[in-house]
Design an enzyme around this catalytic site. Structure first.
Site, PDB file in Angstrom:
ATOM      1  N   SER A 211       0.710  -1.182   0.065  1.00 23.14           N
ATOM      2  CA  SER A 211      -0.090  -0.076   0.196  1.00 23.14           C
ATOM      3  C   SER A 211       0.856   1.259   0.147  1.00 23.14           C
ATOM      4  O   SER A 211       0.700   2.275  -0.700  1.00 23.14           O
ATOM      5  CB  SER A 211      -0.831  -0.059   1.218  1.00 23.14           C
ATOM      6  OG  SER A 211      -0.361  -0.406   2.262  1.00 23.14           O
TER       7      SER A 211
ATOM      8  N   ARG B 151       4.468  -6.629  16.663  1.00 19.62           N
ATOM      9  CA  ARG B 151       3.400  -6.017  16.880  1.00 19.62           C
ATOM     10  C   ARG B 151       2.141  -6.867  17.162  1.00 19.62           C
ATOM     11  O   ARG B 151       1.291  -6.817  18.056  1.00 19.62           O
ATOM     12  CB  ARG B 151       2.850  -5.212  15.689  1.00 19.62           C
ATOM     13  CG  ARG B 151       3.831  -4.158  15.185  1.00 19.62           C
ATOM     14  CD  ARG B 151       3.370  -3.648  13.763  1.00 19.62           C
ATOM     15  NE  ARG B 151       3.504  -4.874  12.895  1.00 19.62           N
ATOM     16  CZ  ARG B 151       3.159  -4.662  11.582  1.00 19.62           C
ATOM     17  NH1 ARG B 151       2.591  -3.529  11.268  1.00 19.62           N
ATOM     18  NH2 ARG B 151       3.348  -5.782  10.602  1.00 19.62           N
TER      19      ARG B 151
ATOM     20  N   ASP C  71      -1.472  -9.300  11.882  1.00 20.43           N
ATOM     21  CA  ASP C  71      -2.981  -9.519  11.596  1.00 20.43           C
ATOM     22  C   ASP C  71      -3.531 -10.706  12.459  1.00 20.43           C
ATOM     23  O   ASP C  71      -4.814 -11.012  12.476  1.00 20.43           O
ATOM     24  CB  ASP C  71      -3.107  -9.568  10.280  1.00 20.43           C
ATOM     25  CG  ASP C  71      -2.890  -8.623   9.451  1.00 20.43           C
ATOM     26  OD1 ASP C  71      -2.947  -7.248   9.934  1.00 20.43           O
ATOM     27  OD2 ASP C  71      -2.062  -8.364   8.359  1.00 20.43           O
TER      28      ASP C  71
ATOM     29  N   HIS D 288      -2.705  -8.718   2.024  1.00 15.00           N
ATOM     30  CA  HIS D 288      -2.127  -7.472   2.798  1.00 15.00           C
ATOM     31  C   HIS D 288      -3.008  -6.988   3.804  1.00 15.00           C
ATOM     32  O   HIS D 288      -3.131  -7.663   4.830  1.00 15.00           O
ATOM     33  CB  HIS D 288      -1.773  -6.283   1.662  1.00 15.00           C
ATOM     34  CG  HIS D 288      -1.099  -5.073   1.963  1.00 15.00           C
ATOM     35  ND1 HIS D 288      -0.249  -5.195   3.204  1.00 15.00           N
ATOM     36  CD2 HIS D 288      -0.998  -4.058   1.606  1.00 15.00           C
ATOM     37  CE1 HIS D 288       0.337  -3.788   3.193  1.00 15.00           C
ATOM     38  NE2 HIS D 288      -0.107  -3.029   2.301  1.00 15.00           N
TER      39      HIS D 288
ATOM     40  N   HIS E  94       5.622 -13.279   6.586  1.00 18.72           N
ATOM     41  CA  HIS E  94       5.923 -11.949   6.375  1.00 18.72           C
ATOM     42  C   HIS E  94       7.008 -11.807   5.021  1.00 18.72           C
ATOM     43  O   HIS E  94       7.951 -12.683   4.881  1.00 18.72           O
ATOM     44  CB  HIS E  94       6.451 -11.261   7.565  1.00 18.72           C
ATOM     45  CG  HIS E  94       6.172  -9.847   7.577  1.00 18.72           C
ATOM     46  ND1 HIS E  94       7.294  -8.849   7.126  1.00 18.72           N
ATOM     47  CD2 HIS E  94       5.417  -9.086   8.148  1.00 18.72           C
ATOM     48  CE1 HIS E  94       6.861  -7.803   7.274  1.00 18.72           C
ATOM     49  NE2 HIS E  94       5.578  -7.768   7.781  1.00 18.72           N
TER      50      HIS E  94
HETATM   51  N1  HAX Z   1       0.248 -19.942   4.964  1.00 15.73           N
HETATM   52  C1  HAX Z   1       0.469 -20.730   3.794  1.00 15.73           C
HETATM   53  N2  HAX Z   1       1.749 -20.759   2.775  1.00 15.73           N
HETATM   54  C2  HAX Z   1       2.240 -19.452   3.036  1.00 15.73           C
HETATM   55  C3  HAX Z   1       2.226 -18.675   4.113  1.00 15.73           C
HETATM   56  C4  HAX Z   1       1.400 -19.072   5.289  1.00 15.73           C
HETATM   57  N3  HAX Z   1       0.983 -18.223   6.076  1.00 15.73           N
HETATM   58  N4  HAX Z   1       3.303 -17.714   4.131  1.00 15.73           N
HETATM   59  C5  HAX Z   1       4.137 -17.881   3.026  1.00 15.73           C
HETATM   60  N5  HAX Z   1       3.353 -19.158   2.266  1.00 15.73           N
HETATM   61  C6  HAX Z   1       3.846 -19.519   1.082  1.00 15.73           C
HETATM   62  C7  HAX Z   1       3.759 -18.614  -0.046  1.00 15.73           C
HETATM   63  O1  HAX Z   1       2.431 -18.544  -0.395  1.00 15.73           O
HETATM   64  C8  HAX Z   1       4.618 -18.764  -1.189  1.00 15.73           C
HETATM   65  O2  HAX Z   1       4.390 -19.857  -1.753  1.00 15.73           O
HETATM   66  P1  HAX Z   1       4.287 -19.917  -3.606  1.00 15.73           P
HETATM   67  O3  HAX Z   1       5.908 -20.062  -3.471  1.00 15.73           O
HETATM   68  O4  HAX Z   1       3.613 -21.081  -3.840  1.00 15.73           O
HETATM   69  O5  HAX Z   1       3.761 -18.677  -4.111  1.00 15.73           O
HETATM   70  C9  HAX Z   1       5.688 -19.276  -0.258  1.00 15.73           C
HETATM   71  O6  HAX Z   1       5.398 -19.742   1.009  1.00 15.73           O
HETATM   72  C10 HAX Z   1       6.826 -18.536   0.143  1.00 15.73           C
HETATM   73  O7  HAX Z   1       6.458 -17.167   0.602  1.00 15.73           O
HETATM   74  P2  HAX Z   1       7.265 -16.388   1.468  1.00 15.73           P
HETATM   75  O8  HAX Z   1       8.650 -16.049   0.860  1.00 15.73           O
HETATM   76  O9  HAX Z   1       7.446 -17.148   2.867  1.00 15.73           O
HETATM   77  O10 HAX Z   1       6.597 -15.050   1.751  1.00 15.73           O
HETATM   78  P3  HAX Z   1       6.056 -13.791   0.681  1.00 15.73           P
HETATM   79  O11 HAX Z   1       6.971 -12.802   0.888  1.00 15.73           O
HETATM   80  O12 HAX Z   1       5.703 -14.387  -0.692  1.00 15.73           O
HETATM   81  O13 HAX Z   1       4.454 -13.598   1.297  1.00 15.73           O
HETATM   82  C11 HAX Z   1       2.937 -13.147   2.922  1.00 15.73           C
HETATM   83  C12 HAX Z   1       4.388 -13.082   2.441  1.00 15.73           C
HETATM   84  C13 HAX Z   1       2.734 -12.315   4.135  1.00 15.73           C
HETATM   85  C14 HAX Z   1       2.045 -12.542   1.783  1.00 15.73           C
HETATM   86  C15 HAX Z   1       2.728 -14.545   3.276  1.00 15.73           C
HETATM   87  O14 HAX Z   1       3.323 -15.029   4.412  1.00 15.73           O
HETATM   88  C16 HAX Z   1       1.171 -14.995   3.269  1.00 15.73           C
HETATM   89  O15 HAX Z   1       0.548 -15.126   2.405  1.00 15.73           O
HETATM   90  N6  HAX Z   1       0.702 -14.704   4.837  1.00 15.73           N
HETATM   91  C17 HAX Z   1      -0.633 -14.992   4.991  1.00 15.73           C
HETATM   92  C18 HAX Z   1      -1.479 -13.698   4.874  1.00 15.73           C
HETATM   93  C19 HAX Z   1      -0.891 -12.872   5.766  1.00 15.73           C
HETATM   94  O16 HAX Z   1      -1.181 -13.088   7.140  1.00 15.73           O
HETATM   95  N7  HAX Z   1      -0.527 -11.691   5.401  1.00 15.73           N
HETATM   96  C20 HAX Z   1      -0.533 -10.369   6.146  1.00 15.73           C
HETATM   97  C21 HAX Z   1       0.918  -9.991   6.318  1.00 15.73           C
HETATM   98  C22 HAX Z   1       1.101  -8.675   7.327  1.00 15.73           C
HETATM   99  C23 HAX Z   1       0.628  -7.613   6.421  1.00 15.73           C
HETATM  100  O17 HAX Z   1       1.205  -7.098   5.353  1.00 15.73           O
HETATM  101  N8  HAX Z   1      -0.361  -6.969   6.613  1.00 15.73           N
HETATM  102  O18 HAX Z   1      -0.842  -5.943   5.895  1.00 15.73           O
END
Ligand code: HAX
Length: 408
Positions: free
Chosen positions: A204, A290, A336, A234, A281
């Site tokens: 964002s 947090r 979150d 996000h 993350h």
């Molecule tokens: N559950 C399942 N799979 C997960 C995961 C989780 N909590 N966290 C990471 N992964 C997977 C990813 O989907 C990715 O899979 P692909 O290679 O198949 O695409 C793989 O593990 C590698 O991901 P990563 O390098 O660990 O993490 P990213 O930087 O790609 O993504 C995210 C970071 C936060 C988006 C990710 O950890 C996620 O989707 N978490 C769950 C959603 C969430 O809680 N989001 C809020 C984050 C905080 C925030 O920004 N708030 O605004």
């Protein structure tokens, strides 16, 4: 000198691996407000967020805007300034009355910010618009709750109240007596301080700055930033996460919450290739501080809530499970994971609103970063319009490696 050496450590030689990586690790610029350190956590102007999360929200907002904690005199002046600008033109509310109630609150929020911009008299002065928007955003957010929920017309700000106390006053949750109101204020003060800013490259914030780089005004830029925040990976993760925790409590039963059942539900989710919301993350490689701050507030305001019991269990049970997948860079709880359960305990029971609360706070950090990029960077010239490079390739990487047909 030491600082220069540190920067050169991360300046990259770009390779094909950086393409389609969501710009992971690609240096873009500077932030003057906050830093996310992978192995330490989040810092606002050099201060660990855990150390200042219970300060007055106005103090922390001031810190992000002016890069120092305010003196008492500065703080009372800043409070007066915010209060004097907190009223929202009635034309903005009029436009909200016309919106469909089934529209997601984030869509209302984005719309409201954009309409508010049409009433700005600041002639695209980013600094003035930043303060105006920060002053008005609690008024707008509270009105969105009231109008969508049929709680009545917007309540005007009370000049005798603080920033978050005023927000809770303007919400006017009909079922709340003094005790519930005090609890909600306690939570929202920490919710506000913990969500204000998060480095420069989160989706964002990056989006807001990118849009502002074309000299779109503060309101257009922040509306765009909030569109980014609305995504489930996000800002909307707080909504998704609570829905999952509610699901856990429903399946297991509020009186039988136990580790084995929680573990089984997580395994089922992962086997179905679902995301475990509230964990992981893009930058941090330790537990999000947090999440800890919010769990501490939870242990004070709702220790017996079944939802709170589940989030405490998840923080222990999930990391070892996610660690087993080497692909997942961070198996720990993020911000979150906890916020939604605490909001329910304080009477805000509808998860679809939670991203607007996140947005209400995050507007501050994004606006402060836009002010830097537009008015201060490069000796005041500002960062130029964003224009990263894309290679033309008929199939991209849809079927294996890309064939690059040009690079215009
Ligand atoms: N559950 C399942 N799979 C997960 C995961 C989780 N909590 N966290 C990471 N992964 C997977 C990813 O989907 C990715 O899979 P692909 O290679 O198949 O695409 C793989 O593990 C590698 O991901 P990563 O390098 O660990 O993490 P990213 O930087 O790609 O993504 C995210 C970071 C936060 C988006 C990710 O950890 C996620 O989707 N978490 C769950 C959603 C969430 O809680 N989001 C809020 C984050 C905080 C925030 O920004 N708030 O605004």
């Amino acid at each position: 000198m030491a600082e220069a050496a540190k920067k050169s450590d991360i300046l990259l030689e770009l390779t094909d691996d950086h393409l389609e990586s969501g710009l992971r690790g690609v240096p873009v610029g500077y932030t003057t407000t906050s830093a996310v350190e992978a192995d330490k956590g989040l810092f606002y102007v050099g201060r660990a967020v855990e150390d200042i999360a219970t300060e007055d929200p106005e103090k922390v907002i001031y810190l992000l805007l002016y890069k120092q904690m305010p003196t008492d005199v500065q703080l009372s002046g800043f409070r007066r300034e915010l209060l004097s600008r907190a009223s929202v033109p009635t034309g903005v509310f009029a436009s909200l009355y016309a919106l469909p109630h089934h529209g997601h609150p984030m869509k209302w929020f984005i719309h409201a910010i954009n309409v508010l911009g049409m009433f700005s008299h600041n002639r695209n002065d980013y600094r003035k618009d930043a303060i105006d928007l920060i002053a008005k955003i609690p008024t707008l957010t509270a009105a969105i709750f009231r109008l969508r929920e049929g709680w009545g017309d917007p309540i005007p700000p009370d000049p005798n109240l603080g920033y978050i106390e005023n927000f809770v006053h303007m919400l006017g949750v009909p079922s709340h007596g003094p005790e519930e109101t005090a609890k909600l204020i306690k939570l929202m003060r920490v919710f506000e301080t913990t969500h204000l800013d998060h480095g420069g490259g989160n989706l964002s914030t990056f989006t807001g700055k990118a849009v502002a780089s074309g000299k779109a005004d503060m309101y257009e830029s922040i509306s765009a930033a909030m569109c980014g925040l609305a995504g489930p990976l996000h800002g909307r993760a707080n909504q998704e996460c609570l829905e999952f925790i509610q699901d856990c409590v429903m399946h297991i039963g509020a009186d039988h919450i136990n580790e084995a059942e929680v573990r089984a539900l997580i395994m089922k989710k992962l086997n179905n290739k679902e995301v475990v919301y509230g964990f992981g993350h893009a930058v941090l490689r330790v537990e999000d501080p947090r999440a800890r701050v919010l769990r501490k507030v939870g242990s004070e305001i709702c220790p017996e809530s079944p939802l709170f019991k589940v989030i405490k269990l998840l923080a222990e049970v999930v990391p070892p499970i996610l660690k087993a997948n080497p692909k997942i860079s961070n198996p720990y709880a993020n911000v979150d994971s906890a916020s939604g359960s605490l909001l329910v305990a304080c009477g805000l029971t509808k998860p679809e609103y939670y991203t607007t609360l996140f947005g209400m706070s995050r507007v501050v950090g994004i606006a402060a970063q836009i002010v830097y990029e537009r008015c201060e960077a490069r000796n005041g010239k500002g960062v130029p319009i964003m224009r990263p490079k894309y290679f033309y390739s008929p199939e991209g990487t849809a079927k294996g490696e890309a064939v690059i047909a040009g690079s215009g």
